[in-house]
Scaffold this motif. Structure first.
Motif, PDB file in Angstrom:
ATOM      1  N   ARG A   1       0.035  -5.471   2.308  1.00 49.72           N
ATOM      2  CA  ARG A   1       0.878  -5.874   1.193  1.00 49.72           C
ATOM      3  C   ARG A   1       1.408  -4.606   0.531  1.00 49.72           C
ATOM      4  O   ARG A   1       0.650  -3.684   0.257  1.00 49.72           O
ATOM      5  N   GLU A   2       2.698  -4.576   0.290  1.00 50.91           N
ATOM      6  CA  GLU A   2       3.335  -3.393  -0.306  1.00 50.91           C
ATOM      7  C   GLU A   2       2.851  -3.165  -1.738  1.00 50.91           C
ATOM      8  O   GLU A   2       2.497  -4.111  -2.450  1.00 50.91           O
ATOM      9  N   ASP A   3       2.879  -1.901  -2.151  1.00 46.47           N
ATOM     10  CA  ASP A   3       2.399  -1.517  -3.477  1.00 46.47           C
ATOM     11  C   ASP A   3       3.120  -2.244  -4.601  1.00 46.47           C
ATOM     12  O   ASP A   3       2.494  -2.614  -5.594  1.00 46.47           O
TER      13      ASP A   3
ATOM     14  N   ASP B   1       6.197   1.572  -6.860  1.00 48.28           N
ATOM     15  CA  ASP B   1       6.784   1.786  -5.537  1.00 48.28           C
ATOM     16  C   ASP B   1       5.785   2.381  -4.556  1.00 48.28           C
ATOM     17  O   ASP B   1       5.779   2.028  -3.385  1.00 48.28           O
ATOM     18  N   ASP B   2       4.977   3.308  -5.032  1.00 46.91           N
ATOM     19  CA  ASP B   2       4.035   3.990  -4.149  1.00 46.91           C
ATOM     20  C   ASP B   2       2.786   4.341  -4.933  1.00 46.91           C
ATOM     21  O   ASP B   2       2.855   5.083  -5.912  1.00 46.91           O
TER      22      ASP B   2
ATOM     23  N   VAL C   1      -6.520  -5.812  -0.047  1.00 48.74           N
ATOM     24  CA  VAL C   1      -5.096  -5.685   0.259  1.00 48.74           C
ATOM     25  C   VAL C   1      -4.697  -4.227   0.113  1.00 48.74           C
ATOM     26  O   VAL C   1      -5.299  -3.469  -0.635  1.00 48.74           O
ATOM     27  N   GLY C   2      -3.642  -3.841   0.841  1.00 49.29           N
ATOM     28  CA  GLY C   2      -3.130  -2.484   0.736  1.00 49.29           C
ATOM     29  C   GLY C   2      -1.967  -2.287   1.689  1.00 49.29           C
ATOM     30  O   GLY C   2      -1.715  -3.131   2.548  1.00 49.29           O
TER      31      GLY C   2
ATOM     32  N   GLY D   1       9.495   4.850   5.619  1.00 50.71           N
ATOM     33  CA  GLY D   1       8.308   5.693   5.642  1.00 50.71           C
ATOM     34  C   GLY D   1       7.084   4.915   6.091  1.00 50.71           C
ATOM     35  O   GLY D   1       6.969   3.715   5.857  1.00 50.71           O
ATOM     36  N   HIS D   2       6.177   5.612   6.768  1.00 51.98           N
ATOM     37  CA  HIS D   2       4.954   4.992   7.262  1.00 51.98           C
ATOM     38  C   HIS D   2       3.860   6.052   7.294  1.00 51.98           C
ATOM     39  O   HIS D   2       4.128   7.221   7.575  1.00 51.98           O
ATOM     40  N   THR D   3       2.640   5.652   7.000  1.00 54.30           N
ATOM     41  CA  THR D   3       1.497   6.557   7.027  1.00 54.30           C
ATOM     42  C   THR D   3       0.467   6.036   8.012  1.00 54.30           C
ATOM     43  O   THR D   3       0.168   4.844   8.040  1.00 54.30           O
ATOM     44  N   VAL D   4      -0.060   6.958   8.814  1.00 54.19           N
ATOM     45  CA  VAL D   4      -1.093   6.644   9.797  1.00 54.19           C
ATOM     46  C   VAL D   4      -2.211   7.671   9.662  1.00 54.19           C
ATOM     47  O   VAL D   4      -2.068   8.659   8.950  1.00 54.19           O
ATOM     48  N   LEU D   5      -3.292   7.445  10.379  1.00 51.79           N
ATOM     49  CA  LEU D   5      -4.367   8.432  10.436  1.00 51.79           C
ATOM     50  C   LEU D   5      -4.321   9.110  11.794  1.00 51.79           C
ATOM     51  O   LEU D   5      -4.387   8.444  12.826  1.00 51.79           O
TER      52      LEU D   5
END
Length: 185
Positions: free
Chosen positions: A83-85, A92-93, A101-102, A136-140
């Protein structure tokens, strides 16, 4: 996340840098990058979750360690509802450690936290920002002797960074906690 994507696009254009997943099985870095603004706020509140401290730069990828990666990736992807911020915090972020959720960075933070509890060094677990389709996308990123592997909330598959659809921009620095480095071609 849209505001972050715009910042990433501006930084890529201003740096004259066109990164794509085309070089070896490990990412190379080419200097410093700006951290995502929400990362700075989060890391000031939760420095332990942002740490990249440690002498180990690459983990030997044994069968047991691969099982760790698969288990954590699957477990977190199943437990945390995407779920978006803006829907959860009204911002927004907003980077945080999620409980139910996150969005993508929250999920990547939780995966890093769970792997650290299993004994993985923080220095091998790097939050990494990318773009996909202009978003934009964040990964590990997990640094291993089999290459840099990506744990992603969009898939249960653990892939080498070159085998993902993303255009990588920056990741946490392995050698300087609190700093970010650009990912080069």
């Amino acid at each position: 996340m849209q505001k972050f994507a715009a910042l990433v696009a501006i930084a890529l254009l201003s740096a004259g840098c066109s990164q794509s997943a085309t070089s070896g099985s490990s990412m190379s870095t080419v200097g410093y990058a700006f951290a995502p603004p929400a990362a700075n706020t989060f890391c000031a509140r939760q420095p332990g979750l942002c740490s990249t401290a440690g002498k180990t730069k690459v983990m030997a990828l044994t069968e047991a360690r691969m099982r760790d990666l698969k288990r954590v990736n699957a477990s977190v992807n199943q437990r945390i509802q995407q779920r978006e911020d803006i829907a959860t915090t009204g911002r927004d972020d907003d980077w945080r450690l999620p409980t139910s959720v996150g969005d993508c960075e929250d999920i990547a933070i939780l995966k890093k936290n769970e792997l650290r509890k299993l004994g993985w060094p923080a220095s091998t677990l790097l939050l990494t920002v990318a773009t996909y389709g202009g978003t934009g996308h964040t990964v590990l990123t997990v640094r291993t002797d089999s290459g840099d592997l990506i744990l992603d909330n969009r898939t249960g598959a653990i892939r080498n960074w070159k085998s993902t659809p993303y255009r990588y921009f920056a990741r946490q620095s392995q050698s300087e906690s609190g700093r970010w480095t650009r990912i080069g071609a």
